[in-house]
Design a protein around this motif. Sequence first.
Motif, PDB file in Angstrom:
ATOM      1  N   GLY A 138      -6.973   5.060   9.779  1.00  0.00           N
ATOM      2  CA  GLY A 138      -5.694   4.795  10.425  1.00  0.00           C
ATOM      3  C   GLY A 138      -4.596   4.738   9.388  1.00  0.00           C
ATOM      4  N   PRO A 139      -3.399   4.283   9.784  1.00  0.00           N
ATOM      5  CA  PRO A 139      -2.287   4.273   8.841  1.00  0.00           C
ATOM      6  C   PRO A 139      -2.489   3.271   7.701  1.00  0.00           C
ATOM      7  N   PHE A 140      -2.005   3.658   6.520  1.00  0.00           N
ATOM      8  CA  PHE A 140      -2.029   2.773   5.358  1.00  0.00           C
ATOM      9  C   PHE A 140      -0.798   3.064   4.517  1.00  0.00           C
ATOM     10  N   GLY A 141      -0.471   2.137   3.642  1.00  0.00           N
ATOM     11  CA  GLY A 141       0.656   2.392   2.757  1.00  0.00           C
ATOM     12  C   GLY A 141       1.261   1.150   2.173  1.00  0.00           C
ATOM     13  N   LEU A 142       2.504   1.283   1.740  1.00  0.00           N
ATOM     14  CA  LEU A 142       3.196   0.165   1.116  1.00  0.00           C
ATOM     15  C   LEU A 142       4.411  -0.198   1.954  1.00  0.00           C
ATOM     16  N   ILE A 143       4.697  -1.481   1.948  1.00  0.00           N
ATOM     17  CA  ILE A 143       5.853  -2.018   2.644  1.00  0.00           C
ATOM     18  C   ILE A 143       6.486  -3.033   1.694  1.00  0.00           C
ATOM     19  N   ALA A 144       7.743  -2.799   1.321  1.00  0.00           N
ATOM     20  CA  ALA A 144       8.409  -3.685   0.357  1.00  0.00           C
ATOM     21  C   ALA A 144       9.875  -3.858   0.738  1.00  0.00           C
ATOM     22  N   GLU A 145      10.471  -4.894   0.157  1.00  0.00           N
ATOM     23  CA  GLU A 145      11.881  -5.169   0.389  1.00  0.00           C
ATOM     24  C   GLU A 145      12.568  -5.395  -0.952  1.00  0.00           C
ATOM     25  N   GLU A 146      13.798  -4.942  -1.059  1.00  0.00           N
ATOM     26  CA  GLU A 146      14.591  -5.212  -2.250  1.00  0.00           C
ATOM     27  C   GLU A 146      15.197  -6.595  -2.067  1.00  0.00           C
ATOM     28  N   PHE A 147      14.841  -7.534  -2.940  1.00  0.00           N
ATOM     29  CA  PHE A 147      15.343  -8.904  -2.815  1.00  0.00           C
ATOM     30  C   PHE A 147      16.408  -9.212  -3.851  1.00  0.00           C
ATOM     31  N   GLU A 148      16.519  -8.357  -4.839  1.00  0.00           N
ATOM     32  CA  GLU A 148      17.500  -8.477  -5.911  1.00  0.00           C
ATOM     33  C   GLU A 148      17.756  -7.049  -6.374  1.00  0.00           C
ATOM     34  N   ASN A 149      18.892  -6.771  -6.935  1.00  0.00           N
ATOM     35  CA  ASN A 149      19.216  -5.409  -7.328  1.00  0.00           C
ATOM     36  C   ASN A 149      18.109  -4.781  -8.191  1.00  0.00           C
ATOM     37  N   GLY A 150      17.415  -3.795  -7.643  1.00  0.00           N
ATOM     38  CA  GLY A 150      16.357  -3.090  -8.376  1.00  0.00           C
ATOM     39  C   GLY A 150      15.028  -3.812  -8.441  1.00  0.00           C
ATOM     40  N   LYS A 151      14.875  -4.944  -7.748  1.00  0.00           N
ATOM     41  CA  LYS A 151      13.618  -5.693  -7.755  1.00  0.00           C
ATOM     42  C   LYS A 151      13.094  -5.795  -6.321  1.00  0.00           C
ATOM     43  N   PHE A 152      11.802  -5.538  -6.182  1.00  0.00           N
ATOM     44  CA  PHE A 152      11.169  -5.473  -4.871  1.00  0.00           C
ATOM     45  C   PHE A 152       9.964  -6.398  -4.814  1.00  0.00           C
ATOM     46  N   ARG A 153       9.687  -6.871  -3.612  1.00  0.00           N
ATOM     47  CA  ARG A 153       8.433  -7.588  -3.366  1.00  0.00           C
ATOM     48  C   ARG A 153       7.873  -7.015  -2.073  1.00  0.00           C
ATOM     49  N   GLY A 154       6.567  -6.945  -2.038  1.00  0.00           N
ATOM     50  CA  GLY A 154       5.941  -6.368  -0.861  1.00  0.00           C
ATOM     51  C   GLY A 154       4.449  -6.316  -1.012  1.00  0.00           C
ATOM     52  N   PHE A 155       3.829  -5.409  -0.269  1.00  0.00           N
ATOM     53  CA  PHE A 155       2.380  -5.284  -0.339  1.00  0.00           C
ATOM     54  C   PHE A 155       1.923  -3.879  -0.011  1.00  0.00           C
ATOM     55  N   PHE A 156       0.779  -3.529  -0.577  1.00  0.00           N
ATOM     56  CA  PHE A 156       0.054  -2.314  -0.233  1.00  0.00           C
ATOM     57  C   PHE A 156      -1.073  -2.755   0.683  1.00  0.00           C
ATOM     58  N   THR A 157      -1.316  -2.017   1.762  1.00  0.00           N
ATOM     59  CA  THR A 157      -2.420  -2.383   2.651  1.00  0.00           C
ATOM     60  C   THR A 157      -3.127  -1.167   3.214  1.00  0.00           C
ATOM     61  N   LEU A 158      -4.439  -1.303   3.326  1.00  0.00           N
ATOM     62  CA  LEU A 158      -5.263  -0.323   4.031  1.00  0.00           C
ATOM     63  C   LEU A 158      -5.483  -0.738   5.476  1.00  0.00           C
ATOM     64  N   ASN A 159      -5.052  -1.943   5.824  1.00  0.00           N
ATOM     65  CA  ASN A 159      -5.281  -2.459   7.168  1.00  0.00           C
ATOM     66  C   ASN A 159      -4.434  -1.676   8.172  1.00  0.00           C
ATOM     67  N   PRO A 160      -5.086  -0.878   9.040  1.00  0.00           N
ATOM     68  CA  PRO A 160      -4.311  -0.067   9.983  1.00  0.00           C
ATOM     69  C   PRO A 160      -3.537  -0.902  10.991  1.00  0.00           C
ATOM     70  N   ASN A 161      -4.025  -2.098  11.326  1.00  0.00           N
ATOM     71  CA  ASN A 161      -3.302  -2.945  12.280  1.00  0.00           C
ATOM     72  C   ASN A 161      -1.968  -3.415  11.709  1.00  0.00           C
ATOM     73  N   VAL A 162      -1.945  -3.738  10.428  1.00  0.00           N
ATOM     74  CA  VAL A 162      -0.702  -4.155   9.776  1.00  0.00           C
ATOM     75  C   VAL A 162       0.283  -2.986   9.771  1.00  0.00           C
ATOM     76  N   CYS A 163      -0.203  -1.806   9.392  1.00  0.00           N
ATOM     77  CA  CYS A 163       0.687  -0.639   9.345  1.00  0.00           C
ATOM     78  C   CYS A 163       1.144  -0.224  10.736  1.00  0.00           C
ATOM     79  N   ARG A 164       0.251  -0.295  11.722  1.00  0.00           N
ATOM     80  CA  ARG A 164       0.665   0.028  13.097  1.00  0.00           C
ATOM     81  C   ARG A 164       1.761  -0.920  13.573  1.00  0.00           C
ATOM     82  N   SER A 165       1.614  -2.190  13.234  1.00  0.00           N
ATOM     83  CA  SER A 165       2.622  -3.170  13.605  1.00  0.00           C
ATOM     84  C   SER A 165       3.967  -2.843  12.950  1.00  0.00           C
TER      85      SER A 165
END
Length: 181
Positions: A138-165
């Motif tokens: 199923g879907p997988f990938g990375l999801i991140a947010e820029e919280f400061e100029n040029g700095k990101f926090r997020g996660f990589f996941t193989l969990n298809p339920n998280v990516c589907r959501s």
Amino acid sequence: MSSPYAGFVGRIWDEFPQLAEWHSFDDSNLPMWKLEQFVESGYHNFLANRKPLYHLSKLIENYAQENAEPLLSTFETIARYKFVEKRYQKMIEQVPKIWIVADYGKTELKTPDKIEVLNCRDTELANVWSVITRGPYGPFGLIAEEFENGKFRGFFTLNPNVCRSALKAMGKILGTKFTIQ
């Protein structure tokens, strides 16, 4: 663990309380691994600047291209997309569909039919960097947010339920449906 995220990424995180248990922020830098190492970890929280995030993005994009899978990429601004535009227009020869999400204001973009560009201006997606494709489970990938100029926090996941959501939530915000199921 309370959510280390805000906005869109925080909403996805809050929907899956087990994410806090899968990987702590003790080792939070985004490593320069190969895709196989990310797949082996299954899930990884991170803090990153653009360079390692770009590296991980390219790994996911290459997977989509090598396996002829659809791809969704979000960019904070259209200038970020312009940086990879030629590569994406070449990639579309092997990828069945690409969705580009960016704040492009009134800029008009000429793209091949299989590349759909969606404007995230004035939405909570305006600071999100995500790259999602379909893998064997199923879907997988990375999801991140820029919280400061040029700095990101997020996660990589193989969990298809998280990516589907995440895909469903993005689709609702943008008034579309992403078919990376």
